[in-house]
Motif scaffolding. Structure first.
Motif, PDB file in Angstrom:
ATOM      1  N   THR A 134      71.582  28.860  39.765  1.00 35.97           N
ATOM      2  CA  THR A 134      71.965  30.338  40.233  1.00 35.97           C
ATOM      3  C   THR A 134      70.882  30.847  39.570  1.00 35.97           C
ATOM      4  OG1 THR A 134      73.419  32.108  40.120  1.00 35.97           O
ATOM      5  CG2 THR A 134      73.452  30.714  37.996  1.00 35.97           C
ATOM      6  N   THR A 143      75.309  34.859  47.914  1.00 33.21           N
ATOM      7  CA  THR A 143      74.803  34.188  47.227  1.00 33.21           C
ATOM      8  C   THR A 143      75.426  33.575  46.029  1.00 33.21           C
ATOM      9  OG1 THR A 143      74.084  36.180  46.184  1.00 33.21           O
ATOM     10  CG2 THR A 143      72.334  34.807  47.742  1.00 33.21           C
ATOM     11  N   TYR A 144      77.019  33.585  46.016  1.00 31.04           N
ATOM     12  CA  TYR A 144      77.811  32.840  44.793  1.00 31.04           C
ATOM     13  C   TYR A 144      78.456  31.472  45.526  1.00 31.04           C
ATOM     14  CZ  TYR A 144      81.009  36.283  47.431  1.00 31.04           C
ATOM     15  OH  TYR A 144      81.765  36.973  48.074  1.00 31.04           O
ATOM     16  N   ASP A 167      77.289  35.006  40.963  1.00 26.69           N
ATOM     17  CA  ASP A 167      75.990  35.979  41.323  1.00 26.69           C
ATOM     18  C   ASP A 167      76.308  37.221  40.319  1.00 26.69           C
ATOM     19  OD1 ASP A 167      73.718  37.702  41.890  1.00 26.69           O
ATOM     20  OD2 ASP A 167      73.665  36.843  43.726  1.00 26.69           O
TER      21      ASP A 167
END
Length: 666
Positions: A360, A402-403, A417
């Motif tokens: 991440t 985007t997690y 995120d």
């Protein structure tokens, strides 16, 4: 000003600029915050030259004045003289005084200690003057070397590499980069790699160790910085494989155990292990004799991997430092270059050949303390993150976001995120002082909703741990740079903590938080409040006939019905925050126990270890078949050596109130 005053002023200016330059260079090379090194050099050089030219090589050791009195000429002689020259007779002129001054000079001492310490020229030694001047030039050269050598001499345009990304129980993702068109198309092959390579596997079937084709990539171009991905499917769980790509790269991975199970392999039987850390910078701590892309932290990791059978690495952000020691640009190419240089490190292959990496991002992939969501430089910074990391990450928890979330063996993971959706880092703690409600968000509405749903959902049998992955610390105990961490978002943190305590209240499943970012290590416990929390559950009877004495109805004056929700101590959430993998650690102590409540300690320090340029944690989970509880064992490695460990167990899976659960927890 007199010449003496000018000389003294020049001497002080030279000494001060020299000492400041040396201190600044040391600070820069240890903790790369850019001081005005070149400006100090611009002051130092003319001051040094002036002092070198105007410093005398001799000093006065004695200065004597001799005054001699002589008798005047005789009176008759004087009279005769006067008559001869025709002078009138005058008064007696008295004695004559003759002044003689004797100055003794001695060559000055070379003053080696003063010269080498202050950077001032030596009065008599050209060698010492040249040496102290060279020391300062060398320090400036090292600062320039750290700042610019990698950018200008190692942009890594020709980087050819491949690495393992997310490994599930039956599939794997592999990233490849190849800018050389002569290598196209690129093929990937894989094979069973557990010894014995020949013989009979479990269940009586023969091992199939023959190489199998995993597909090909016909073309790569600059739109993805010459990167592409392979997906290998229909693999066997808990099995070791080798892959090789046709551009001469290879690696190994072990597929995950089936959800709810631990490994049955001889070397890791009954145990599921993975690693976590963050913060990575090449050639730091700085060594002028090392390759500019060398990485001490990766070396420590590679050495430690010989004794750790890890499934994967969770890397929690700051994979690059775009602004340290100096930002060289904000274009897509500038960000891509930083990623390429990390993967071009000569120490990267040993740290990744048998270790899959999951990523991440945090702030330094964009800019320090990034809180501008998707504006400004976000698109340029996100481009290489998409191609090098997201492309081989676990599946997104929600399509297009985007997690990420995935389940392996005895644990399920939710990778947050913490940058894309957050409110600005203002001076508040994110909590309404009257109601306690959240006034800002780090996760955004949708991500927080998905996280709470993930915490609430039931898991498959054998999945005993929920692991929340945050790039920034969950605790409020770090006071330095606090607004960038969850300390600046305490209202939202409280909502998440209560959902985590609810998991512990149900029993059978434990919750831990893994984080990084601080360049220090700390383990923190978040116990639930001893008296629980009063909740409104509906409207009570109001008006005539309402029973104002009923203990269930409180507060009656507001017409609300409440109850007190209590959590057992066994619902305590634990956080392990470890970083950096290769970066500086702070010279001051920035972590101190604190609380969000006056009634109890909300953030309990278990262990704080600030020192060390390289830190990572190893998490090992075991679920003994004869036990009702699962065991999580945490080990901290500092500079490649195990320094500390801690063990946590899942809350007991029994009915009853909090006291009943706590009586058997431990």
């Amino acid at each position: 000003m007199t010449d003496y005053e000018w000389n003294e002023a020049a001497k002080y200016a030279t000494a001060i600029s020299s000492l400041a330059l040396r201190l600044g260079a040391y600070v820069f090379l240890r903790w790369p915050f850019p001081p005005a090194i070149l400006a100090l050099l611009a002051v130092y050089i003319p001051g040094f030259i002036y002092n070198f030219v105007h410093t005398s090589t001799y000093e006065v050791v004695a200065d004597e004045l001799d005054i001699v009195a002589r008798e005047p000429p005789a009176a008759d002689e004087d009279a005769t003289r006067r008559r001869v020259v025709g002078e009138p007779a005058g008064l007696d002129d008295g004695e004559e005084l003759v002044v003689e001054e004797t100055i003794v000079l001695e060559e000055k001492d070379a003053q080696p200690f003063k010269t080498l310490l202050t950077g001032l020229p030596s009065p008599t030694s050209l060698l010492l003057s040249a040496l102290t001047f060279t020391i300062n030039l060398a320090l400036v050269a090292t600062v320039c070397d750290l700042t610019w050598r990698g950018t200008f001499f190692h942009p890594s345009h020709d980087l050819s590499m491949a690495r393992t990304g997310y490994v599930a129980d039956t599939s794997v993702r592999i990233l490849v980069r190849e800018p050389d068109a002569r290598q196209y198309p690129i093929f990937v092959s894989y094979r069973y790699a557990d010894p014995p390579y020949m013989g009979v596997a479990a269940g009586g079937a023969p091992h199939d160790s023959a190489w199998k084709s995993g597909g090909s990539i016909n073309w790569l171009d600059n739109s993805t910085d010459f990167t592409g991905t392979f997906s290998l499917n229909r693999l066997t769980s808990d099995t070791r494989y080798q892959w090789v790509v046709s551009n001469n790269h290879t690696g190994f991975f072990t597929t995950a155990p089936r959800p709810g199970h631990t490994s049955e392999r001889a070397s890791t039987v009954g145990i599921f292990t993975f690693l976590h850390t963050s913060c990575l910078k090449n050639n730091f701590p700085y060594n002028p004799f090392s390759h500019t892309l060398s990485n001490v932290g990766l070396k420590h990791l590679a050495t430690a991997l010989h004794g750790i059978k890890a499934q994967f690495m969770l890397f929690l952000g700051d994979f690059i430092y775009i602004n340290v020691p100096r930002r060289h640009g904000s274009t897509v190419e500038d960000y891509r270059r930083e990623y390429r240089q990390m993967y071009a490190s000569p120490d990267w292959p040993a740290a990744s050949r048998e270790l899959p990496w999951i990523h991440t991002y945090d702030d330094h992939e964009f800019a320090n303390d990034w809180d501008s969501n998707t504006t400004g430089i976000f698109a340029a910074a996100n481009d290489p993150y998409q191609h090098y990391h997201i492309s081989v990450n676990p599946p997104a928890a929600r399509r297009g976001e985007t997690y990420f979330s995935f389940t392996q063996g005895p644990a399920t993971f939710f990778i947050l995120d913490t940058r894309r959706y957050r409110s600005p880092n203002d001076a508040t703690n994110g909590t309404d002082p009257i109601t306690g409600d959240a006034t800002k968000t780090m996760l955004g509405r949708q991500q927080r909703s998905d996280l709470l749903a993930w915490l609430k959902r039931p898991e498959a049998p054998g999945v005993r741990w929920k692991i929340v992955v945050s790039s920034v610390p969950f605790t409020k105990n770090w006071w330095f740079g606090a607004q960038d961490t969850w300390r600046g978002y305490l209202g939202e943190r409280q909502i998440i903590l209560e959902a985590m305590w609810d998991v512990g209240l149900k029993g059978g499943t434990g919750v831990i938080v893994l984080s990084g970012d601080r360049h220090e290590f700390a383990a923190t416990a978040f116990p639930p409040p001893p008296d629980g929390k009063e909740e409104i559950i509906g409207l009570g009877p109001i008006g005539i006939g309402a029973n104002s004495l009923s203990p269930i109805l409180a507060p009656i004056s507001a017409g609300l019905r409440t109850r007190r929700r209590r959590w057992p101590l066994s619902a305590t959430v634990h956080e392990f925050s470890a970083s950096p993998l290769s970066m500086f650690y702070l010279p001051i102590r920035t972590y101190a126990e604190s609380s969000t409540s006056e009634d109890y300690l909300s953030d309990v320090c278990i262990k704080y270890i600030p020192d060390g340029n390289s830190k990572f944690g190893a998490v090992s989970i075991s679920s003994p078949p004869t036990s009702d509880q699962s065991i999580l064992h945490y080990r901290l490695f500092v500079d490649g050596v195990e320094k500390w460990s801690y063990t946590v167990t899942t809350p007991p899976d029994v009915g009853g109130g909090g006291r009943a659960k706590d009586a058997i927890w431990g």
